[in-house]
Design a protein around this motif. Structure first.
Motif, mmCIF file in Angstrom:
data_model
loop_
_atom_site.group_PDB
_atom_site.id
_atom_site.type_symbol
_atom_site.label_atom_id
_atom_site.label_comp_id
_atom_site.label_asym_id
_atom_site.label_seq_id
_atom_site.Cartn_x
_atom_site.Cartn_y
_atom_site.Cartn_z
ATOM 1 N N ALA A 89 0.549 4.312 -2.680
ATOM 2 C CA ALA A 89 0.232 5.651 -2.170
ATOM 3 C C ALA A 89 0.815 6.760 -3.037
ATOM 4 C CB ALA A 89 0.725 5.801 -0.733
ATOM 5 N N ARG B 199 0.811 -1.218 0.000
ATOM 6 C CA ARG B 199 0.000 0.000 0.000
ATOM 7 C C ARG B 199 0.841 1.264 0.000
ATOM 8 N NH1 ARG B 199 -5.153 -1.082 4.103
ATOM 9 N NH2 ARG B 199 -6.068 -2.815 2.897
ATOM 10 N N GLY C 84 -1.389 15.004 -5.556
ATOM 11 C CA GLY C 84 -0.914 14.207 -6.672
ATOM 12 C C GLY C 84 0.120 14.930 -7.496
ATOM 13 N N LYS D 27 -1.833 8.398 -5.091
ATOM 14 C CA LYS D 27 -2.972 8.996 -4.400
ATOM 15 C C LYS D 27 -3.317 10.371 -4.981
ATOM 16 C CE LYS D 27 -4.644 10.192 0.243
ATOM 17 N NZ LYS D 27 -4.297 10.259 1.686
ATOM 18 N N GLY D 28 -4.600 10.575 -5.252
ATOM 19 C CA GLY D 28 -5.075 11.874 -5.735
ATOM 20 C C GLY D 28 -4.934 12.090 -7.230
ATOM 21 N N GLU D 29 -4.513 11.080 -7.980
ATOM 22 C CA GLU D 29 -4.283 11.248 -9.417
ATOM 23 C C GLU D 29 -5.534 10.969 -10.246
ATOM 24 O OE1 GLU D 29 -1.711 12.536 -10.379
ATOM 25 O OE2 GLU D 29 0.040 11.936 -9.230
ATOM 26 N N TRP D 30 -6.685 11.467 -9.857
ATOM 27 C CA TRP D 30 -7.941 11.104 -10.497
ATOM 28 C C TRP D 30 -8.016 11.556 -11.951
ATOM 29 C CZ3 TRP D 30 -9.940 7.338 -8.156
ATOM 30 C CH2 TRP D 30 -9.860 7.235 -6.747
#
Length: 287
Positions: A72, A68, A142, A75-78
């Motif tokens: 991580a 994980r 991100g 994270k936030g890379e939508w």
């Protein structure tokens, strides 16, 4: 090549998935090209589609098995994820109409250009990027938020093993080209992450979840829109029999190595990546 032979090749697919983040594309495409050389104009399309399915399953297994703390870094890379998926669907749809010559030689040229770029430009064999990065204090997490302090006031900190990441605007072309040729996203994402300052281990590991995002819509488009060939065991342009054999060989090795990722010196790891790229391109070119 018989079923047992493909299972043995699948072991190599699993090894490249873990060590280089390929998801198996650069082994699968040349092998399926050889297996279905008699299909003529459909050969490259079947190779790309089958490769997409193999990469999708391998990427799922590899991602689930990844620590994980490594995941991580994404994270936030939508926006990156959305554009990768959109590109993946678009590239797979375009492959339906592309001539075999374009798919085959597009693969070879893509490999050649990438290999030359890795050898000619600095930043791949040694960690690239600046020694510091700008960390967003508020908003814009991100990669897009980190580079240049977008989304908030920036504060400098030491560059971590994940580097600065990949800007979201590259998502669509990466996804489109990866699914169109059946190569996965690692050929662009690994060098980009390396030059942003990521270690080779992190860059190749994160290539698998990024490949998963690209190949899920690509496989769905391939299965639902591509017409089946006359070969038994085909679903759309996907050779299910060959894909199954490759996955039987690959999955156990992926699970085993993901739990204990081999420690490879950075330079050797990087050279192995380039050598495998060139080998795959040569095999497809001469097939």
């Amino acid at each position: 090549m018989d079923f047992v032979g493909l299972v043995l090749v699948g072991v190599l697919v699993g090894l490249t998935t873990v060590l280089f983040g390929f998801g198996g594309g650069f082994v699968t495409v040349p092998i399926i090209t050889l297996v279905h050389a008699d299909l003529g104009s459909d050969t490259a399309r079947v190779a790309a589609a089958t490769s997409a399915l193999v990469m999708l399953v391998n990427a799922v297994v590899s991602t689930v098995s990844t620590k994980r703390e490594t995941l991580a870094h994404l994270k936030g890379e939508w926006w990156l994820f959305i554009l990768l998926a959109a590109g993946g669907a678009f590239g797979a749809f375009c492959a339906k109409f592309a001539p075999e010559t374009l798919l085959k030689w597009g693969f070879v040229i893509y490999i050649a250009v990438t290999a030359i770029d890795l050898l000619a430009r600095p930043g791949f064999f040694r960690r690239g990027g600046a020694k510091v990065r700008t960390k967003a204090v508020k908003g814009g997490g991100g990669a897009a938020g980190r580079v240049g302090g977008v989304g908030g006031v920036g504060a400098e900190e030491a560059l971590g093993e994940g580097g600065r990441g990949i800007a979201a605007l590259f998502g669509f072309p990466i996804g489109g080209l990866a699914s169109f040729l059946g190569v996965g996203g690692s050929v662009m994402t690994v060098p980009m992450m390396r030059r942003s300052g990521a270690t080779m281990t992190v860059a190749t590991t994160l290539a698998n979840p990024l490949t998963l995002i690209i190949m899920l819509p690509a496989v769905l488009v391939t299965i639902t829109t591509h017409a089946s060939t006359e070969v038994p065991g085909m679903l759309g342009s996907v050779d299910l029999r060959s894909a199954l054999a490759l996955l039987i060989g690959a999955i156990p090795l992926i699970v085993l190595l993901r739990r204990r990722v081999p420690k490879i010196p950075e330079v050797i790891h990087a050279w192995g990546y380039v050598i495998l790229l060139i080998t795959a391109g040569v095999v497809v070119a001469v097939s």
